[in-house]
Design a protein around this motif. Structure first.
Motif, mmCIF file in Angstrom:
data_model
loop_
_atom_site.group_PDB
_atom_site.id
_atom_site.type_symbol
_atom_site.label_atom_id
_atom_site.label_comp_id
_atom_site.label_asym_id
_atom_site.label_seq_id
_atom_site.Cartn_x
_atom_site.Cartn_y
_atom_site.Cartn_z
ATOM 1 N N ARG A 180 0.824 -1.219 0.000
ATOM 2 C CA ARG A 180 0.000 0.000 0.000
ATOM 3 C C ARG A 180 0.852 1.262 0.000
ATOM 4 N N CYS A 181 2.070 1.161 0.544
ATOM 5 C CA CYS A 181 2.959 2.323 0.480
ATOM 6 C C CYS A 181 4.010 2.197 -0.636
ATOM 7 N N HIS A 182 4.416 0.970 -0.953
ATOM 8 C CA HIS A 182 5.541 0.796 -1.878
ATOM 9 C C HIS A 182 5.125 0.563 -3.319
ATOM 10 N N ASP A 183 3.818 0.674 -3.601
ATOM 11 C CA ASP A 183 3.369 0.571 -4.994
ATOM 12 C C ASP A 183 2.524 1.797 -5.274
ATOM 13 N N ASN A 184 2.848 2.511 -6.349
ATOM 14 C CA ASN A 184 2.143 3.765 -6.627
ATOM 15 C C ASN A 184 0.788 3.544 -7.284
ATOM 16 N N GLU A 185 0.465 2.290 -7.652
ATOM 17 C CA GLU A 185 -0.810 2.047 -8.319
ATOM 18 C C GLU A 185 -1.850 1.513 -7.346
ATOM 19 N N ALA A 211 9.293 9.753 -1.077
ATOM 20 C CA ALA A 211 8.549 8.613 -1.592
ATOM 21 C C ALA A 211 9.356 7.330 -1.417
ATOM 22 N N PRO A 212 8.710 6.243 -0.971
ATOM 23 C CA PRO A 212 9.429 4.960 -0.918
ATOM 24 C C PRO A 212 9.703 4.445 -2.334
ATOM 25 N N THR A 221 17.977 1.207 -7.672
ATOM 26 C CA THR A 221 18.218 1.709 -6.315
ATOM 27 C C THR A 221 18.486 0.574 -5.325
ATOM 28 N N LEU A 222 17.596 -0.411 -5.275
ATOM 29 C CA LEU A 222 17.659 -1.409 -4.208
ATOM 30 C C LEU A 222 18.773 -2.436 -4.393
ATOM 31 N N ASN A 223 19.217 -2.675 -5.633
ATOM 32 C CA ASN A 223 20.325 -3.630 -5.841
ATOM 33 C C ASN A 223 21.599 -3.165 -5.144
ATOM 34 N N ARG A 224 21.717 -1.853 -4.906
ATOM 35 C CA ARG A 224 22.940 -1.325 -4.315
ATOM 36 C C ARG A 224 22.931 -1.416 -2.790
ATOM 37 N N GLY A 276 17.709 6.993 10.690
ATOM 38 C CA GLY A 276 17.848 8.342 10.145
ATOM 39 C C GLY A 276 17.079 8.542 8.855
ATOM 40 N N LYS A 277 16.101 7.661 8.611
ATOM 41 C CA LYS A 277 15.271 7.803 7.406
ATOM 42 C C LYS A 277 13.869 8.220 7.840
ATOM 43 N N SER A 278 12.966 8.300 6.871
ATOM 44 C CA SER A 278 11.615 8.755 7.168
ATOM 45 C C SER A 278 10.925 7.883 8.222
#
Ligand code: HEC
Length: 238
Positions: free
Chosen positions: A147-152, A167-168, A176-179, A197-199
């Protein structure tokens, strides 16, 4: 006598062998210049299962118009196609049902069409197969994270994505996430954004999810990553 027996057996084996490979090769009625995707890439299914949607490709001529009767062949390691080769229909398209293999991860599908003069044009599509752990991760994602990690939004679920700042990232966002290491993803999910230290809008899940469920959702993120995730130290052959 012995020799004759061996010869007969050898011939029988040869004939049986020929029968097996006797799928008649299709001959193209026309040649196209370019093969393009109409649909069917980037699907996610369980290992060894069929994709919900078929793969559809189109062959166009040099003038950009669809070509009827062009040959299309599908290849993919561990993947089965029905049909594996066909001639394009009246709209210049070929539709194939796809069954993924038994390893979890990224599957490449190559669709190829011969061109006049002996060369060919090809196209690579990607599909994702989920193993047992990734399937558990997919369920965790559907229950807690999507619900938060999908924009659709879907009819059952209104996305909260647009209310969040920063935005997540989508779990498919491999760039982004592979790193980010498994350890860092795990601790962010367990302890939440605020602790790192994140949102603070990223909740902490260590009291909701078992360690195995957090590990599973990380495995799921790795499997759906686009571009595909490569574990550090693992080199994939060409
Ligand atoms: C209430 C909304 C919300 C929910 C639910 C949520 N997240 Fe997040 N998540 C966020 C936000 C906002 C960020 C961005 C934090 C930042 O960049 O400061 C984030 C960041 C992350 C990150 C770091 C990468 C990124 O996207 O920036 C990971 C990994 C992550 N979340 C995993 C999960 C997992 C796994 C779940 C479900 C178990 C989950 N999240 C559920 C809001 C949420």
């Amino acid at each position: 006598m012995k020799r004759l027996q061996i010869t007969i057996i050898a011939m029988a084996v040869l004939i049986a062998g020929c029968k097996q490979s006797a799928t008649p090769a299709l001959q193209p009625a026309k040649y196209g210049a370019k093969i393009t995707e109409v649909g069917g890439s980037k699907q996610v299914a369980q290992v060894g299962s069929g994709l919900a949607q078929p793969v559809v490709v189109q062959v166009n001529g040099a003038d950009g118009n669809p070509v009827v009767g062009a040959l299309v062949a599908f290849h993919g390691e561990g993947v089965q196609f029905n049909p594996a080769q066909a001639l394009t229909d009246a709209s210049g398209q070929v539709t194939a049902a796809v069954q993924l293999g038994f390893n979890a991860g990224d599957y490449q599908i190559v669709a190829e069409t011969p061109k006049s003069g002996g060369s060919s044009d090809s196209l690579t599509l990607h599909e994702t197969a989920l193993g047992y752990e990734q399937t558990l991760g997919q369920a965790v994602n559907a229950k807690y994270c999507i619900r938060c990690h999908d924009n659709e939004s879907t009819p059952e679920r209104v996305s909260n994505f647009d209310n969040l700042s920063p935005a997540p990232h989508l779990f498919t966002d491999g760039a982004t996430l592979n790193r980010v290491s498994d350890a860092d993803l795990t601790s962010l999910i367990a302890h939440g954004g605020a602790a790192l230290g994140k949102s603070p809008q990223m909740p902490a899940y260590s009291s909701t999810l078992k360690p195995a469920e957090i590990k599973a959702v990380v495995a799921y993120m790795r499997t759906v990553a686009d571009p595909p995730y490569q574990a550090p130290g693992v080199k994939y052959g060409k």
